[in-house]
Design an enzyme around this catalytic site. Structure first.
Site, PDB file in Angstrom:
ATOM      1  N   TYR A   1       0.859  -1.183   0.000  1.00 50.25           N
ATOM      2  CA  TYR A   1       0.000   0.000   0.000  1.00 50.25           C
ATOM      3  C   TYR A   1       0.898   1.237   0.000  1.00 50.25           C
ATOM      4  CZ  TYR A   1      -4.079   2.793   1.652  1.00 50.25           C
ATOM      5  OH  TYR A   1      -5.105   3.694   1.803  1.00 50.25           O
TER       6      TYR A   1
ATOM      7  N   LYS B   1      -1.274  -1.276  -4.128  1.00 51.53           N
ATOM      8  CA  LYS B   1      -2.347  -0.280  -4.092  1.00 51.53           C
ATOM      9  C   LYS B   1      -1.665   1.071  -4.228  1.00 51.53           C
ATOM     10  CE  LYS B   1      -6.188   1.711  -1.500  1.00 51.53           C
ATOM     11  NZ  LYS B   1      -7.001   1.723  -0.268  1.00 51.53           N
TER      12      LYS B   1
END
Length: 291
Positions: free
Chosen positions: A133, A161
């Site tokens: 992330y 992400k």
């Protein structure tokens, strides 16, 4: 490589009177999956995991796993104490899940070498795929392009992400092909797909998820004109969804639809009454366009 391609919803955690509302959580999860999303990301930033105990987070994970298939659930895993992160990772991995979503350590602002070492250690300890992330505006530290490119060569890191805001890094990662790139910026979903990305982990896709899925299907079939039209139908909603700190507007929208109560954990605050009034108009227009 694991297949994370698709539209994932960064799931909110419904609360009622200060407690996790399991009934509403499972109802929401069931609805989203029925509407065709690829899967659910639980206990991430949209899920207010930072305001929840570890026991509550596992309670949420277990409740969602009663509704979803294991391959449809990614669990958030974050922290700046590595030993505690690894201990919680082991508890998470005792469940059958698709992967874990891991940001860089927040607040302490480690060096690039420290960031790389952190992800190496977490990935080495992982029995499930890792989704990195990259969200510097929440962690306080930027993962430099070359650092990120090295990190994702790890065989357990399957996806990113991407909330970096750096399109050149996005393109470099896509071109390298070592991980699937899912945008975490909802307004960039069409761009991500056009560049060769794998889809999105989206908070705004709680509302009208079928349109998000439709946009991706249109892109996959090469129908850019239709996909662009679908994005513009969603754009007023996407814009208002993040006008207050996430997930305030998302929860307000779901409460307007009668799916959850409009409750957040302190210090997060519910959406203002002025925003809710404007929100009602945007949602009505979206429903009319979708009819």
């Amino acid at each position: 490589m694991s297949n994370f391609r698709g539209i994932w919803v960064a799931l909110v955690t419904p609360f009622r009177s200060g407690q996790v509302d399991i009934y509403a959580l499972q109802g929401l999860a069931e609805k989203l999956l029925a509407d065709g999303v690829r899967g659910l990301v639980v206990c991430g930033t949209t899920g207010e995991a930072a305001a929840m105990s570890k026991d509550e987070q596992l309670e949420v994970l277990d409740a969602v796993l009663q509704i979803a298939q294991p391959g449809q659930v990614i669990m958030g895993l974050s922290g700046n104490n590595l030993s505690e992160v690894l201990a919680f990772q082991q508890k998470i991995q005792s469940r059958d899940i698709a992967g874990v979503l891991v940001p860089a350590p927040y607040y302490i602002r480690p060096s690039q070498q420290g960031i790389e070492s952190f992800f190496q250690t977490v990935a080495d300890a992982s029995s499930v795929p890792v989704v990195l992330y990259d969200i510097p505006y929440r962690t306080g530290v930027r993962i430099e392009r070359e650092t990120l490119r090295r990190i994702v060569r790890h065989p357990r890191i399957a996806a990113v992400k991407d909330c970096s805001g750096d399109v050149e890094t996005t393109m470099a990662l896509i071109a390298d092909g070592n991980a699937e790139i899912l945008t975490g910026e909802d307004i960039q979903i069409l761009n991500n797909l056009a560049l060769g990305g794998a889809g999105a982990i989206s908070a705004s896709a709680h509302i009208s998820p079928k349109l998000y899925v439709q946009m991706m299907q249109e892109m996959d079939s090469g129908d850019l004109i239709s996909a662009r039209a679908t994005l513009y139908r969603l754009l007023p909603w996407i814009r208002i969804a993040f006008i207050e700190p996430n997930p305030a507007v998302i929860k307000a929208a779901l409460s307007v639809q009668g799916i959850i109560t409009n409750e957040l954990r302190e210090p997060m605050q519910p959406c203002s009454s002025m925003r809710i009034e404007r929100l009602g108009s945007v949602l009505s227009d979206l429903v009319c366009q979708s009819a």
